[in-house]
Design a protein around this motif. Structure first.
Motif, mmCIF file in Angstrom:
data_model
loop_
_atom_site.group_PDB
_atom_site.id
_atom_site.type_symbol
_atom_site.label_atom_id
_atom_site.label_comp_id
_atom_site.label_asym_id
_atom_site.label_seq_id
_atom_site.Cartn_x
_atom_site.Cartn_y
_atom_site.Cartn_z
ATOM 1 N N ASN A 47 21.391 33.374 -27.701
ATOM 2 C CA ASN A 47 20.590 32.026 -28.183
ATOM 3 C C ASN A 47 21.233 31.116 -28.982
ATOM 4 O O ASN A 47 20.883 29.996 -29.002
ATOM 5 C CB ASN A 47 19.368 32.610 -28.704
ATOM 6 N N ILE A 107 12.414 32.569 -31.749
ATOM 7 C CA ILE A 107 13.451 32.861 -30.966
ATOM 8 C C ILE A 107 14.729 32.971 -31.899
ATOM 9 O O ILE A 107 15.158 31.983 -32.517
ATOM 10 C CB ILE A 107 13.619 31.830 -29.752
ATOM 11 N N PRO A 113 19.240 35.088 -24.207
ATOM 12 C CA PRO A 113 18.161 34.226 -23.479
ATOM 13 C C PRO A 113 17.522 35.327 -22.377
ATOM 14 O O PRO A 113 16.368 35.098 -22.135
ATOM 15 C CB PRO A 113 18.872 33.232 -22.593
ATOM 16 N N SER A 116 14.623 36.796 -23.882
ATOM 17 C CA SER A 116 13.486 35.695 -24.372
ATOM 18 C C SER A 116 12.899 35.146 -23.345
ATOM 19 O O SER A 116 11.897 34.254 -23.425
ATOM 20 C CB SER A 116 14.371 34.678 -25.163
#
Length: 118
Positions: A47, A107, A113, A116
């Motif tokens: 992220n 997040i 990702p 997420s």
């Protein structure tokens, strides 16, 4: 630990990298504009990398439909992208703080990702 386990951990990290994934990004941060963007990303492993590259693409002049804030500098973008220097002088500063996921959950930069985007 035998080498097979080290290799499998490394391979597992590669397998969760999302590639050519469409994503809708809304600015829900502290100065949330509500602005939305459709982006496609690839080769993103965590992220923090995603946030750095999103800030590079979406932070700029609000009169041009971009978001206010500090965009990462060229060395930070190169380190998060395809550059050779993965540790530029001064490091990479976090610049993307635009709220949470679609369900309102934060997040974390340390996440991926793949985890997420449920």
């Amino acid at each position: 630990m035998d080498d097979r386990f080290r290799t499998s951990t490394w391979l597992a990290g590669l397998l969760i990298v999302l590639d050519e994934e469409p994503l809708i990004v809304f600015d829900r941060g502290f100065a949330g504009t509500g602005q939305g963007y459709r982006v496609t990303f690839g080769g993103i492993s965590d992220n923090f990398q995603l946030h750095t590259l999103l800030a590079s693409a979406l932070v700029g002049d609000p009169a041009q439909g971009l978001l206010p804030g500090r965009a990462p500098n060229a060395a930070e973008v190169a380190a998060a992208g395809t550059g050779e220097n993965l540790q530029p002088d001064g490091g990479i500063r976090g610049t993307w703080n635009r709220g949470g996921d679609a369900g309102g959950q934060w997040i974390w930069n340390e996440g991926t990702p793949a985890a997420s985007t449920r």
